[in-house]
Design a protein around this motif. Structure first.
Motif, PDB file in Angstrom:
ATOM      1  N   ILE A  30      46.043  26.639 -78.820  1.00  0.00           N
ATOM      2  CA  ILE A  30      45.606  28.007 -79.160  1.00  0.00           C
ATOM      3  C   ILE A  30      46.802  28.836 -79.624  1.00  0.00           C
ATOM      4  CG2 ILE A  30      44.657  30.164 -78.205  1.00  0.00           C
ATOM      5  CD1 ILE A  30      42.933  28.346 -76.338  1.00  0.00           C
ATOM      6  N   LEU A  31      47.907  28.716 -78.873  1.00  0.00           N
ATOM      7  CA  LEU A  31      49.111  29.483 -79.231  1.00  0.00           C
ATOM      8  C   LEU A  31      49.613  29.109 -80.623  1.00  0.00           C
ATOM      9  CD1 LEU A  31      51.219  29.524 -75.930  1.00  0.00           C
ATOM     10  CD2 LEU A  31      50.302  31.489 -77.160  1.00  0.00           C
ATOM     11  N   LEU A  32      49.685  27.788 -80.880  1.00  0.00           N
ATOM     12  CA  LEU A  32      50.168  27.322 -82.194  1.00  0.00           C
ATOM     13  C   LEU A  32      49.231  27.787 -83.310  1.00  0.00           C
ATOM     14  CD1 LEU A  32      51.263  23.697 -81.266  1.00  0.00           C
ATOM     15  CD2 LEU A  32      52.766  25.525 -82.052  1.00  0.00           C
ATOM     16  N   SER A  33      47.934  27.731 -83.037  1.00  0.00           N
ATOM     17  CA  SER A  33      46.946  28.125 -84.035  1.00  0.00           C
ATOM     18  C   SER A  33      47.070  29.614 -84.355  1.00  0.00           C
ATOM     19  CB  SER A  33      45.552  27.782 -83.500  1.00  0.00           C
ATOM     20  OG  SER A  33      44.575  28.393 -84.256  1.00  0.00           O
ATOM     21  N   VAL A  34      47.153  30.432 -83.301  1.00  0.00           N
ATOM     22  CA  VAL A  34      47.251  31.889 -83.519  1.00  0.00           C
ATOM     23  C   VAL A  34      48.566  32.227 -84.224  1.00  0.00           C
ATOM     24  CG1 VAL A  34      47.457  34.111 -82.323  1.00  0.00           C
ATOM     25  CG2 VAL A  34      45.720  32.473 -81.607  1.00  0.00           C
ATOM     26  N   LEU A  35      49.659  31.571 -83.774  1.00  0.00           N
ATOM     27  CA  LEU A  35      50.965  31.829 -84.410  1.00  0.00           C
ATOM     28  C   LEU A  35      50.946  31.441 -85.883  1.00  0.00           C
ATOM     29  CD1 LEU A  35      53.826  30.787 -81.966  1.00  0.00           C
ATOM     30  CD2 LEU A  35      53.624  32.912 -83.254  1.00  0.00           C
ATOM     31  N   SER A  36      50.382  30.247 -86.175  1.00  0.00           N
ATOM     32  CA  SER A  36      50.309  29.790 -87.578  1.00  0.00           C
ATOM     33  C   SER A  36      49.517  30.786 -88.407  1.00  0.00           C
ATOM     34  CB  SER A  36      49.604  28.434 -87.688  1.00  0.00           C
ATOM     35  OG  SER A  36      50.134  27.529 -86.787  1.00  0.00           O
ATOM     36  N   GLU A  37      48.397  31.244 -87.835  1.00  0.00           N
ATOM     37  CA  GLU A  37      47.529  32.181 -88.565  1.00  0.00           C
ATOM     38  C   GLU A  37      48.268  33.481 -88.863  1.00  0.00           C
ATOM     39  OE1 GLU A  37      43.710  33.088 -86.624  1.00  0.00           O
ATOM     40  OE2 GLU A  37      44.068  35.133 -87.341  1.00  0.00           O
ATOM     41  N   LYS A  38      48.933  34.030 -87.832  1.00  0.00           N
ATOM     42  CA  LYS A  38      49.634  35.313 -88.019  1.00  0.00           C
ATOM     43  C   LYS A  38      50.757  35.164 -89.045  1.00  0.00           C
ATOM     44  CE  LYS A  38      47.267  37.452 -84.809  1.00  0.00           C
ATOM     45  NZ  LYS A  38      46.096  38.137 -85.279  1.00  0.00           N
ATOM     46  N   LEU A  39      51.525  34.058 -88.926  1.00  0.00           N
ATOM     47  CA  LEU A  39      52.645  33.847 -89.859  1.00  0.00           C
ATOM     48  C   LEU A  39      52.144  33.685 -91.289  1.00  0.00           C
ATOM     49  CD1 LEU A  39      55.107  31.442 -88.011  1.00  0.00           C
ATOM     50  CD2 LEU A  39      55.607  33.705 -88.928  1.00  0.00           C
ATOM     51  N   PHE A  40      51.074  32.911 -91.434  1.00  0.00           N
ATOM     52  CA  PHE A  40      50.550  32.654 -92.774  1.00  0.00           C
ATOM     53  C   PHE A  40      50.003  33.934 -93.403  1.00  0.00           C
ATOM     54  CE2 PHE A  40      47.475  30.751 -95.816  1.00  0.00           C
ATOM     55  CZ  PHE A  40      48.408  30.105 -96.597  1.00  0.00           C
ATOM     56  N   LEU A  41      49.313  34.738 -92.584  1.00  0.00           N
ATOM     57  CA  LEU A  41      48.780  36.005 -93.115  1.00  0.00           C
ATOM     58  C   LEU A  41      49.917  36.947 -93.505  1.00  0.00           C
ATOM     59  CD1 LEU A  41      45.689  36.732 -90.830  1.00  0.00           C
ATOM     60  CD2 LEU A  41      45.687  36.107 -93.232  1.00  0.00           C
ATOM     61  N   LEU A  42      50.972  36.955 -92.686  1.00  0.00           N
ATOM     62  CA  LEU A  42      52.148  37.782 -93.022  1.00  0.00           C
ATOM     63  C   LEU A  42      52.739  37.346 -94.351  1.00  0.00           C
ATOM     64  CD1 LEU A  42      54.226  38.317 -89.743  1.00  0.00           C
ATOM     65  CD2 LEU A  42      53.270  40.064 -91.244  1.00  0.00           C
ATOM     66  N   LEU A  43      52.861  36.023 -94.505  1.00  0.00           N
ATOM     67  CA  LEU A  43      53.415  35.460 -95.743  1.00  0.00           C
ATOM     68  C   LEU A  43      52.552  35.833 -96.945  1.00  0.00           C
ATOM     69  CD1 LEU A  43      55.633  33.403 -96.794  1.00  0.00           C
ATOM     70  CD2 LEU A  43      53.829  31.698 -96.695  1.00  0.00           C
ATOM     71  N   LEU A  44      51.240  35.690 -96.783  1.00  0.00           N
ATOM     72  CA  LEU A  44      50.328  36.025 -97.883  1.00  0.00           C
ATOM     73  C   LEU A  44      50.425  37.499 -98.263  1.00  0.00           C
ATOM     74  CD1 LEU A  44      46.882  34.261 -97.315  1.00  0.00           C
ATOM     75  CD2 LEU A  44      48.575  33.793 -99.049  1.00  0.00           C
ATOM     76  N   LYS A  45      50.469  38.357 -97.233  1.00  0.00           N
ATOM     77  CA  LYS A  45      50.562  39.790 -97.504  1.00  0.00           C
ATOM     78  C   LYS A  45      51.878  40.141 -98.197  1.00  0.00           C
ATOM     79  CE  LYS A  45      47.373  41.279 -93.947  1.00  0.00           C
ATOM     80  NZ  LYS A  45      47.206  41.654 -92.557  1.00  0.00           N
ATOM     81  N   ALA A  46      52.962  39.463 -97.776  1.00  0.00           N
ATOM     82  CA  ALA A  46      54.276  39.708 -98.405  1.00  0.00           C
ATOM     83  C   ALA A  46      54.243  39.267 -99.869  1.00  0.00           C
ATOM     84  CB  ALA A  46      55.364  38.946 -97.638  1.00  0.00           C
ATOM     85  N   VAL A  47      53.616  38.115-100.129  1.00  0.00           N
ATOM     86  CA  VAL A  47      53.507  37.648-101.521  1.00  0.00           C
ATOM     87  C   VAL A  47      52.685  38.657-102.334  1.00  0.00           C
ATOM     88  CG1 VAL A  47      52.516  35.836-102.997  1.00  0.00           C
ATOM     89  CG2 VAL A  47      53.796  35.203-100.959  1.00  0.00           C
ATOM     90  N   GLY A  48      51.599  39.138-101.725  1.00  0.00           N
ATOM     91  CA  GLY A  48      50.742  40.135-102.392  1.00  0.00           C
ATOM     92  C   GLY A  48      51.519  41.397-102.740  1.00  0.00           C
ATOM     93  N   LYS A  49      52.335  41.860-101.795  1.00  0.00           N
ATOM     94  CA  LYS A  49      53.142  43.069-102.037  1.00  0.00           C
ATOM     95  C   LYS A  49      54.150  42.811-103.162  1.00  0.00           C
ATOM     96  CE  LYS A  49      52.226  46.206 -98.657  1.00  0.00           C
ATOM     97  NZ  LYS A  49      51.003  46.794 -99.187  1.00  0.00           N
ATOM     98  N   GLY A  50      54.730  41.599-103.134  1.00  0.00           N
ATOM     99  CA  GLY A  50      55.702  41.221-104.179  1.00  0.00           C
ATOM    100  C   GLY A  50      55.056  41.242-105.553  1.00  0.00           C
TER     101      GLY A  50
END
Lengths: 198, 252
Positions: free
Chosen positions: B228-248
């Protein structure tokens, strides 16, 4: 370039005939202001000239390949800056300094890098107009372009349009007689189903 | 107290109550091999990571699930955009997408066990579970792009690349973010399920299976928490990455 000639054009949108046997010549390199009651086919006429609509019958000739259009809505990419919205249509064909100069004339230079979603209605309108002007087309179609601008700003924007479209064919739809007087040029008054009285 | 603080407090109290219920049931059952108490699971969590092979096990599953997910993400975005533009491609892909969506994932796992190397099983299953979710969302985003903006692009003869960047991607963005938020967790669940069924050596799934056959209930729940921890962490990191790419992209 040549005059834009519409001969016996008919157009129905859905079941409603908007233009019937409409004929008119828009002189090359001149401004024509179109006035008429709501629903008489002014926007349909612009859409026909732009090629978005095709006529059901009749013929339209003399429309240049490169044209720009200011729609009634701003049609801006809301997440992007004013600069990017202009680049969307111009690409790299217009230098950044040139775009900045134009935005400066419309008092948008300070905010040109901010996303347009944060802009007021009047600011968005100016971006849309500047985008159409900077596209440097041979024909500029304007559908109530100054709607929502206050009187002082309207004058600035009309001056801006007049300055950069000199020698080009401009067709502008308006409801405001003051705009009509200020822009000058030819006047086309449209009546029901596009029956025209010039 | 503000509304947000009150909601957080209610959530914390609910979690605490649920843990108390769990502790109470575990004490009533009084058999650690059937139901370990939350205290025992927590204690196991602090000791398990010091055991040899813990990090290599986590890394093994993490790498494979991430690889499968990223491959699915890339393929789904590219094919979703292409299918949004070419209806024929949407029809050609339709049977595959519907099959992957409807066939139980366990059937795929068993089929894959017949066809391929066990090492690749997790990668493929993560791919298969994530792909249709992301693809369908990208396609919906493309189809729901504002027709007035598309009209504008056509009128100004805007090249396809610029149309994609300024008009289609902003429309796809919210669909993509919601697909990503859902599919990362799904990839983890399916990936670990594949490891359990396939008994993939050195994986988290294998550790879960061993915990089950040796009645190590604390280990089973502990590994579940880690997933669960790995899944939630992966999800949060990936969403952060996607949002950063979107902002870029928006700053281009």
């Amino acid at each position: 370039m040549s005059d834009i000639i519409l001969s016996h054009v008919e157009k129905a949108v859905g079941d409603h005939t908007v233009l019937k046997d409409f004929s008119h010549v828009f002189p090359e390199g001149e401004i024509t202001v179109i006035r008429g009651a709501s629903g008489c086919g002014k926007t349909t006429l612009l859409r026909l000239i732009s090629g978005i609509y095709t006529p059901d019958s009749g013929e339209i000739t003399g429309v240049p390949q490169k044209l720009s259009f200011v729609f009634q809505e701003d049609r801006l990419a809301e997440d992007f800056s004013a600069l990017s919205n202009i680049r969307l249509v111009t690409g790299k064909s217009v230098a950044r300094e040139e775009i900045e100069r134009h935005l400066d004339e419309l008092s948008l230079r300070e905010v040109m890098k901010k996303p347009v979603r944060d802009f007021s209605g009047g600011m968005k309108r100016r971006v849309a107009i500047s985008r159409a002007v900077l596209f440097d087309a041979d024909l500029l179609l304007l559908d109530e372009p100054f709607k929502g601008l206050d009187q002082e700003l309207k004058k600035t924007v009309m001056d801006y349009v007049l300055k950069y479209t000199r020698g080009k064919t401009v067709i502008c739809v308006t409801h405001d007689p003051a705009e009509e007087d200020y822009l000058g040029g030819n006047l086309l008054i449209m009546k029901g189903k596009g029956r025209n009285a010039t | 107290m503000t509304k947000n603080k009150r909601i957080t407090l209610y959530k914390l109290l609910s979690i605490l109550l649920a843990l108390l219920v769990w502790q109470f049931v575990a004490m009533r059952v009084n058999m650690d091999m059937l139901l370990a108490s939350p205290v025992n699971v927590l204690a196991r969590l602090f000791s398990i990571w010091r055991e040899p092979g813990f990090f290599s096990t986590v890394l093994f599953s993490l790498l494979r699930i991430t690889a499968g997910y990223l491959a699915a993400f890339l393929a789904a975005v590219i094919l979703g955009i292409a299918a949004g533009r070419l209806p024929i491609l949407e029809w050609l892909l339709w049977p595959y997408v519907v099959t992957v969506k409807t066939v139980p994932i366990a059937s795929f796992i068993i089929l894959c066990l017949l066809w391929m190397d066990f090492d690749l099983l997790t990668v493929l299953i993560s791919f298969l579970i994530a792909f249709p979710v992301i693809y369908s969302n990208v396609l919906a985003g493309i189809k729901n792009t504002d027709p007035k903006m598309k009209e504008l692009a056509a009128l100004y003869h805007v090249p396809w690349g610029r149309t994609l960047l300024y008009i289609y991607l902003p429309s796809v963005k919210p669909y993509l973010l919601s697909a990503a938020a859902v599919s990362v967790g799904m990839a983890w669940k399916a990936g670990v399920a594949a490891e359990i069924i396939g008994l993939v050596d050195g994986s988290i799934g294998e550790r879960l299976y061993q915990a089950k056959i040796y009645f190590q209930n604390a280990d089973l729940l502990c590994w579940t928490l880690i997933i669960i921890l790995l899944s939630v962490l992966s999800e949060k990191l990936f969403l952060l990455l996607l949002k950063a790419v979107g902002k870029g992209v928006e700053k281009l």
